[in-house]
Scaffold this active site. Sequence first.
Site, mmCIF file in Angstrom:
data_model
loop_
_atom_site.group_PDB
_atom_site.id
_atom_site.type_symbol
_atom_site.label_atom_id
_atom_site.label_comp_id
_atom_site.label_asym_id
_atom_site.label_seq_id
_atom_site.Cartn_x
_atom_site.Cartn_y
_atom_site.Cartn_z
ATOM 1 N N ASP A 1 -15.329 -11.672 19.218
ATOM 2 C CA ASP A 1 -14.927 -12.878 18.257
ATOM 3 C C ASP A 1 -16.300 -13.064 17.805
ATOM 4 O OD1 ASP A 1 -13.785 -14.458 16.991
ATOM 5 O OD2 ASP A 1 -12.531 -14.811 18.402
ATOM 6 N N ASP B 1 7.159 -15.502 21.955
ATOM 7 C CA ASP B 1 8.511 -15.199 23.018
ATOM 8 C C ASP B 1 7.614 -13.725 23.064
ATOM 9 O OD1 ASP B 1 10.936 -14.472 24.254
ATOM 10 O OD2 ASP B 1 11.160 -12.374 22.596
#
Length: 642
Positions: free
Chosen positions: A349, A224
């Site tokens: 990353d 959510d």
Amino acid sequence: MVSLGALLLAAGSVAAPPQPALPTGQPQVKADGLTFRDLNRDGKLNPYEDWRLSPEVRAADLVSRMTLDEKAGEAVHGTAPVQGGMMSAGPAYDLEPARAMILDRHVTSMITRMAVKPVEFATENNRLQEIAASGRLGIPIMISTDPRSHFQVTAGASVTTTGFSQWPETLGLGAIDDPALTRTFASMVRDEYRAVGISMALSPQADLGTEPRWSRLNGTFGEDPARVSAQVKAYVQGMQGADAGLTPGGVATVVKHWVGYGAAVEGYDGHNYYGRFTDFTKGGFDRHVAAFQGAFEAGATGIMPTYTIQKGLVLNGKPVEPVGGGYSRELLTDLLRGVHKYQGLILSDWAITYDCNESCRTGTPKQGPKDIAMPWGVEDLTKPQRFAKGMLAGIDQFGGVDDGTPVREAVEQKLLPVSRLDAAVANVLALKFRLGLFENPFVDPARADAIVGSADKVAAGRTAQARSLVVLENKLGPVALPDKAKRLFLHGVDPAAAQAAGFTIVDSADKADISLIRLATPHQTLHPGHFFGSRQHEGDLDFKPDDAGLAIVKQAASAGPVILAVDMDRPAILSAVYPHAALLLTSFGISDVALFDALRGVTPPKGKLPFEIPSDMFAVRAQSPALPHDSVNPAYPIGFGR
């Protein structure tokens, strides 16, 4: 006569901070009745050594003193060498390779994968800082870590606790849905990190867990956007030590992975060549962006781009370039810096600049650590071209790189303007100044022993674990195990924890008053030849008819009531086990001790599902990987909990 320090102070800072504590045994210089570290040992107070100045002024001065090789080393974020190899947890750093990395290649940011006792950890980190202090400019090391305060340990994503307080996974914090608790958790972890010398957290994940098969869903706060945003905001505030921004005693947070990482095609992760795509052909990208809003509001000091290539994504009426997030100018400069006005560090990353060989692409021969690479969309570029493209897209620092030579080569080959490199290095250095590392990067091992894993932190983590349980079905009443004389049959539960809680353990369900069973969410090993694919949980989420755990549940249910706790690193499909459980729970990182706290009513479960649980695999395959809670007729909706 007004001193140079006073003039610079007036230009670079509103008010002078108080005299900081400086480490003993390190060169110092006096000026204006105050004491400063003489980092370059020239007997003078240089602007970058003057703690009265702003981080930006100090960083600009330091950049002006650096050679091209030194700047290139500052633009990469390496891995602290550990005895035993790159993936080893200890017992100590390998100091000769560390010295070469720090002094010869000028790398002063690095991740630690060390997992030793706190006193030893602090001592080892001090050794790295001692090496750095002997360098030409005395630039301290910013030591980072993947999360190490939870249960699941996965290569490239998390580290074992080893002395640190232990909390539910971030999914569990999402299930509790209490930002104040999440901030408390992060504050306690901040104290533990700084006590051992860690100053940067490569966390939290603001990714939405919209694809239920995704193997990194466990590191999210759920699916959510509003809940994830609120949780991320609280996490950053607690870790950095302020409502917005970073305190000198805080830990810099690198929120990841910008943006859309959770929309993984078939749930395959971007660490792998076969998982390099996310899919936004059915929309949903705005939801993934919204999940980062809390990070911006809290002033997150770092953002890490996603590995993945975003299929079907259109921005400003044009399809985005099909490259990984670290190479996307549309995502980093136009959207992150432009639309969202983000000014902090952008750290790539790990290993996006490496070469992806045959093992990396196919898993044949079996991929090992030396074959790890994620240069998605730029596989055919040279290394200097990759570094230039990434930095021009918006990257300030490249993760998983121990040598800045390709950065220097990119400048020398006129692929990268030195002005862009200077700006990136200044961003890295300004963060180190904000952290107070130039004043004192050393820590007290005795203090680390007192702070890390202290009784109050352990107790708070245990309570949070119990609270994070979600009750899906309950036919046993508010306290499932009210009578300490009950005889228990256990599977997947430590008998010592049950005995400590006062229960008698029997060896079969037909001798028990009740059975207590813990099962993991089903998974498949679909890519055994790939380094990460062989370790990550992929594939179907349902209990197959021949599942050994399902057989145990059925057998126990034939003899009496069953308490079943399913550990959910992904949303398990429960249709096969549901009919056999008198009490059905989902857990997101909980010890057996905390489980008994919950079952005995000491700390009642309060969790609500941070994702929906689909009804079957047909629904999973039919849904969009990018849209939250969109499966047909879910067995349990997001937010459910009795």
